[in-house]
Write a protein that holds these residues in place. Structure first.
Motif, PDB file in Angstrom:
ATOM      1  N   ASP A   1       2.523  -0.946   9.832  1.00 50.61           N
ATOM      2  CA  ASP A   1       3.852  -1.491  10.115  1.00 50.61           C
ATOM      3  C   ASP A   1       4.514  -2.029   8.844  1.00 50.61           C
ATOM      4  N   THR A   2       3.743  -2.746   8.041  1.00 44.13           N
ATOM      5  CA  THR A   2       4.298  -3.335   6.830  1.00 44.13           C
ATOM      6  C   THR A   2       4.667  -2.254   5.820  1.00 44.13           C
ATOM      7  N   ALA A   3       3.835  -1.221   5.722  1.00 44.34           N
ATOM      8  CA  ALA A   3       4.142  -0.122   4.803  1.00 44.34           C
ATOM      9  C   ALA A   3       5.438   0.576   5.186  1.00 44.34           C
ATOM     10  N   LEU A   4       5.724   0.661   6.491  1.00 47.00           N
ATOM     11  CA  LEU A   4       6.956   1.293   6.949  1.00 47.00           C
ATOM     12  C   LEU A   4       8.197   0.523   6.504  1.00 47.00           C
ATOM     13  N   LYS A   5       8.020  -0.762   6.218  1.00 48.77           N
ATOM     14  CA  LYS A   5       9.146  -1.573   5.756  1.00 48.77           C
ATOM     15  C   LYS A   5       9.327  -1.490   4.244  1.00 48.77           C
ATOM     16  N   LEU A   6       8.394  -0.811   3.576  1.00 46.60           N
ATOM     17  CA  LEU A   6       8.423  -0.784   2.116  1.00 46.60           C
ATOM     18  C   LEU A   6       8.466   0.631   1.540  1.00 46.60           C
ATOM     19  N   TYR A   7       7.510   1.461   1.876  1.00 45.92           N
ATOM     20  CA  TYR A   7       7.334   2.738   1.198  1.00 45.92           C
ATOM     21  C   TYR A   7       8.473   3.745   1.407  1.00 45.92           C
ATOM     22  N   PRO A   8       9.064   3.865   2.599  1.00 46.36           N
ATOM     23  CA  PRO A   8      10.166   4.828   2.728  1.00 46.36           C
ATOM     24  C   PRO A   8      11.335   4.536   1.793  1.00 46.36           C
ATOM     25  N   TYR A   9      11.501   3.264   1.423  1.00 46.52           N
ATOM     26  CA  TYR A   9      12.615   2.897   0.552  1.00 46.52           C
ATOM     27  C   TYR A   9      12.361   3.263  -0.911  1.00 46.52           C
ATOM     28  N   VAL A  10      11.149   3.650  -1.218  1.00 45.77           N
ATOM     29  CA  VAL A  10      10.874   4.092  -2.589  1.00 45.77           C
ATOM     30  C   VAL A  10      10.528   5.578  -2.596  1.00 45.77           C
ATOM     31  N   GLY A  11      10.998   6.273  -1.544  1.00 48.31           N
ATOM     32  CA  GLY A  11      10.883   7.727  -1.525  1.00 48.31           C
ATOM     33  C   GLY A  11       9.585   8.268  -1.009  1.00 48.31           C
ATOM     34  N   ALA A  12       8.760   7.441  -0.389  1.00 47.58           N
ATOM     35  CA  ALA A  12       7.480   7.919   0.132  1.00 47.58           C
ATOM     36  C   ALA A  12       7.657   8.440   1.552  1.00 47.58           C
ATOM     37  N   ARG A  13       6.963   9.521   1.854  1.00 46.86           N
ATOM     38  CA  ARG A  13       7.061  10.146   3.174  1.00 46.86           C
ATOM     39  C   ARG A  13       5.776   9.886   3.963  1.00 46.86           C
ATOM     40  N   PRO A  14       5.904   9.309   5.174  1.00 42.80           N
ATOM     41  CA  PRO A  14       4.692   9.033   5.954  1.00 42.80           C
ATOM     42  C   PRO A  14       4.149  10.273   6.640  1.00 42.80           C
ATOM     43  N   LYS A  15       2.833  10.418   6.654  1.00 39.45           N
ATOM     44  CA  LYS A  15       2.150  11.419   7.481  1.00 39.45           C
ATOM     45  C   LYS A  15       1.301  10.635   8.470  1.00 39.45           C
ATOM     46  N   GLU A  16       1.904  10.350   9.615  1.00 37.31           N
ATOM     47  CA  GLU A  16       1.275   9.419  10.551  1.00 37.31           C
ATOM     48  C   GLU A  16      -0.062   9.924  11.062  1.00 37.31           C
ATOM     49  N   SER A  17      -0.176  11.216  11.285  1.00 44.25           N
ATOM     50  CA  SER A  17      -1.440  11.753  11.803  1.00 44.25           C
ATOM     51  C   SER A  17      -2.580  11.580  10.809  1.00 44.25           C
ATOM     52  N   GLN A  18      -2.227  11.513   9.515  1.00 46.25           N
ATOM     53  CA  GLN A  18      -3.235  11.349   8.469  1.00 46.25           C
ATOM     54  C   GLN A  18      -3.328   9.898   7.986  1.00 46.25           C
ATOM     55  N   LEU A  19      -2.429   9.057   8.489  1.00 48.97           N
ATOM     56  CA  LEU A  19      -2.340   7.662   8.048  1.00 48.97           C
ATOM     57  C   LEU A  19      -2.233   7.580   6.523  1.00 48.97           C
ATOM     58  N   GLU A  20      -1.270   8.303   5.974  1.00 44.37           N
ATOM     59  CA  GLU A  20      -1.084   8.266   4.541  1.00 44.37           C
ATOM     60  C   GLU A  20       0.397   8.423   4.194  1.00 44.37           C
ATOM     61  N   TYR A  21       0.736   8.002   2.980  1.00 42.24           N
ATOM     62  CA  TYR A  21       2.078   8.179   2.438  1.00 42.24           C
ATOM     63  C   TYR A  21       1.987   9.093   1.219  1.00 42.24           C
ATOM     64  N   ILE A  22       2.955  10.014   1.135  1.00 46.99           N
ATOM     65  CA  ILE A  22       3.025  10.912  -0.005  1.00 46.99           C
ATOM     66  C   ILE A  22       4.322  10.600  -0.759  1.00 46.99           C
ATOM     67  N   PHE A  23       4.192  10.234  -2.018  1.00 43.80           N
ATOM     68  CA  PHE A  23       5.343   9.890  -2.833  1.00 43.80           C
ATOM     69  C   PHE A  23       5.962  11.162  -3.416  1.00 43.80           C
ATOM     70  N   LYS A  24       7.161  11.042  -3.991  1.00 49.43           N
ATOM     71  CA  LYS A  24       7.876  12.204  -4.520  1.00 49.43           C
ATOM     72  C   LYS A  24       7.065  12.952  -5.559  1.00 49.43           C
ATOM     73  N   SER A  25       6.256  12.225  -6.307  1.00 46.65           N
ATOM     74  CA  SER A  25       5.461  12.860  -7.360  1.00 46.65           C
ATOM     75  C   SER A  25       4.250  13.601  -6.817  1.00 46.65           C
ATOM     76  N   LYS A  26       3.976  13.419  -5.494  1.00 47.23           N
ATOM     77  CA  LYS A  26       2.779  13.912  -4.798  1.00 47.23           C
ATOM     78  C   LYS A  26       1.611  12.923  -4.865  1.00 47.23           C
ATOM     79  N   ALA A  27       1.818  11.757  -5.497  1.00 47.51           N
ATOM     80  CA  ALA A  27       0.809  10.689  -5.416  1.00 47.51           C
ATOM     81  C   ALA A  27       0.639  10.287  -3.949  1.00 47.51           C
ATOM     82  N   ARG A  28      -0.568   9.857  -3.597  1.00 52.44           N
ATOM     83  CA  ARG A  28      -0.859   9.545  -2.190  1.00 52.44           C
ATOM     84  C   ARG A  28      -1.519   8.170  -2.054  1.00 52.44           C
ATOM     85  N   ILE A  29      -1.129   7.475  -0.988  1.00 53.62           N
ATOM     86  CA  ILE A  29      -1.818   6.250  -0.584  1.00 53.62           C
ATOM     87  C   ILE A  29      -2.248   6.440   0.861  1.00 53.62           C
ATOM     88  N   LYS A  30      -3.541   6.324   1.094  1.00 49.93           N
ATOM     89  CA  LYS A  30      -4.101   6.543   2.429  1.00 49.93           C
ATOM     90  C   LYS A  30      -4.625   5.238   3.005  1.00 49.93           C
TER      91      LYS A  30
END
Length: 515
Positions: free
Chosen positions: A82-111
């Motif tokens: 929930d907290t990540a949803l309030k932060l990461y989309p605003y810096v261009g990260a795309r959520p993959k909810e089924s994988q519980l991870e965020y993929i940034f524009k550069s392709k960096a990932r936080i899981k």
């Protein structure tokens, strides 16, 4: 060298996301390999952890994992996801909810991932994780943490590092790991609180088998483990010993430094202030020596009062003795003046004749007849009656007196002791409280400190099928503090004479008048 503070530019705006001054800023600028942050509720720990994880989001080869102990904790309302949803989309990260991870524009990932069981760490065998985060580190075992430390590797140009957050838990391995940053002076009113001048200071360590070797510099650590360094250099002389030493720090934080939370939800502070005193000590004030635990039967605040309750009643004198002949347990002989603990003798395991000599010497010193000497008759204590014929044996698993609803006599005495503590009925003199003894690790402690540690292990057990009250078994208590609760045991035994008045040499009515 201190790492530079950074901010994240919000996509499509001129707004910036940056840490608040204080805890969050300190957390994000520490150069330590391992940073543990928090210690109180509402400090902004989760936001700080998520911001740190996004530091290298412009590096396409960067990846990180933030762990919670269970999957539901990740998805809980207001939790990590929930907290990540309030932060990461605003810096261009795309959520993959089924994988519980965020993929940034550069392709960096936080899981986000969970480690419910210790065996789950093997799922990460062979992994290389530049950034590892732990949300509520005290929920994880020491084995989990150090196994994942072995996966903290990097080929992306970012030096691997670990960040963790937590609330205080004195029973956890984390409490031992950060003890240098916490006030350990049992006589100090600041006992259990972070030491301000040590906040954020780096220390260095190396793991030597099951032990952690600490030092103020890398060289100081290396000097303490020559056997390790020599073996490693023999295998590969190109290794730099300094690379084997990790740096760590602890950075405390509290709600008062989280101005954004206080502005957005001032009621959260009111919620913390509405808690009982023990909960406030832990969650609002960040004390590492108390624990919010509904199973503890001895209230922490009333326990502390025992050492100043000089008004507690005196009366007949008694001896209670916990016998130890071998192993890590202690021989403890306690002298009571009514409900005042006035003398104590503590010896590591002793020969039978020494046990008898110590008990007799204490009885002579305080003019206590044999009939008011109570000894633990379970196990090795059974030999005492052959030398002190009128002494009274205490059998832990005996039936409770007066058919009360307790499983064993031991349980009855513990609950009665807790009740008397809650009613300010006990006093432990400074001469006893500050007496120095060695614990099971050879560390010099005070009686007060040993009792405080024991208190945490005296927990309520689940009622049996008959609904009888009990405390947890001896082995479970040992698992909590690493040794037997010898000091609380001799205290608990004092209640025997109140439950069995005929052993006091007084009538039940006379005894009742002393309580």
């Amino acid at each position: 060298m201190v790492r530079l503070l950074f901010c994240l530019l919000m996509v499509g705006t001129m707004m910036e996301i940056r840490p608040q001054t204080g805890f969050q800023e300190d957390f994000l600028t520490s150069p330590a390999d391992i940073v543990i942050g928090g210690g109180a509720a509402g400090a902004g720990k989760t936001y700080a952890l998520l911001m740190e994880a996004a530091r290298y989001s412009g590096n396409p080869e960067f990846g990180g994992v933030i762990f919670r102990r269970t999957y539901p904790q990740i998805r809980a309302e207001g939790g990590l996801w929930d907290t990540a949803l309030k932060l990461y989309p605003y810096v261009g990260a795309r959520p993959k909810e089924s994988q519980l991870e965020y993929i940034f524009k550069s392709k960096a990932r936080i899981k986000f991932s969970h480690l419910e069981y210790e065996k789950n760490v093997l799922d990460w065998q062979g992994s290389q994780i530049p950034f590892i985060g732990f949300d509520e580190l005290t929920h994880f075992s020491e084995y989990m943490f150090f196994y994942l430390l072995s996966r903290n590797r990097s080929t992306c140009g970012v030096k691997p590092y670990i960040r963790a957050t937590c609330n205080p838990d004195p029973d956890s391995w984390v409490a031992s790991f950060i003890e240098w940053w916490i006030n350990q002076d049992e006589k100090s009113p600041l006992y259990g609180y972070p030491i301000p001048e040590r906040a954020g200071k780096l220390r260095y360590f190396i793991k030597d088998a099951d032990s952690i070797v600490w030092g103020n510099t890398k060289d100081e650590v290396i000097e303490q483990v020559p056997h390790m360094i020599e073996a490693i250099l023999k295998a590969d002389p190109t290794i730099n010993p300094h690379d084997l030493v990790k740096s760590a720090t602890f950075i405390p934080g509290d709600i008062y430094g989280n101005k954004e939370l206080l502005r957005a939800d001032p009621g959260y502070l009111a919620n913390l202030m509405a808690q009982d005193e023990i909960t406030q000590l832990q969650l609002l004030k960040g004390n590492w020596k108390v624990k919010v635990d509904g199973d503890e039967i001895i209230n922490y605040v009333k326990f502390r009062d025992v050492f100043s309750n000089s008004f507690a009643k005196g009366g007949l004198k008694y001896i209670t003795a916990d016998i130890a002949l071998k192993g890590s347990d202690n021989l403890i002989v306690a002298v009571w003046d009514g409900f005042r603990l006035i003398d104590i003798e503590v010896l590591p395991y002793s020969k039978g004749n020494t046990v008898i000599d110590v008990i007799k010497a204490m009885a002579n010193k305080w003019s206590i007849p044999q009939s008011r000497i109570l000894y633990d008759d379970d196990g090795v204590g059974g030999f005492v009656d052959g030398f002190i014929q009128n002494a009274v044996p205490f059998k832990n698993a005996a039936k409770p007196f007066n058919e009360e609803n307790y499983k064993y006599l031991r349980d009855q005495c513990f609950f009665k002791m807790a009740e008397r503590i809650a009613n300010d009925g006990y006093y432990i003199s400074p001469e006893v409280a500050q007496k120095k003894v060695k614990d099971h690790k050879g560390k010099v402690r005070t009686i007060e400190g040993m009792l405080a540690e024991d208190r945490r292990a005296i927990k309520r057990d689940k009622p049996d099928h008959d609904g009888k009250y009990a405390i947890i078994p001896k082995q479970q208590r040992k698992n909590i503090i690493g040794r037997s609760t010898d000091f609380m045991d001799v205290w608990m035994m004092r209640e025997y004479f109140e439950l069995n008045p005929q052993k006091t040499g007084m009538s039940a009515g006379q005894v009742a008048g002393m309580i």
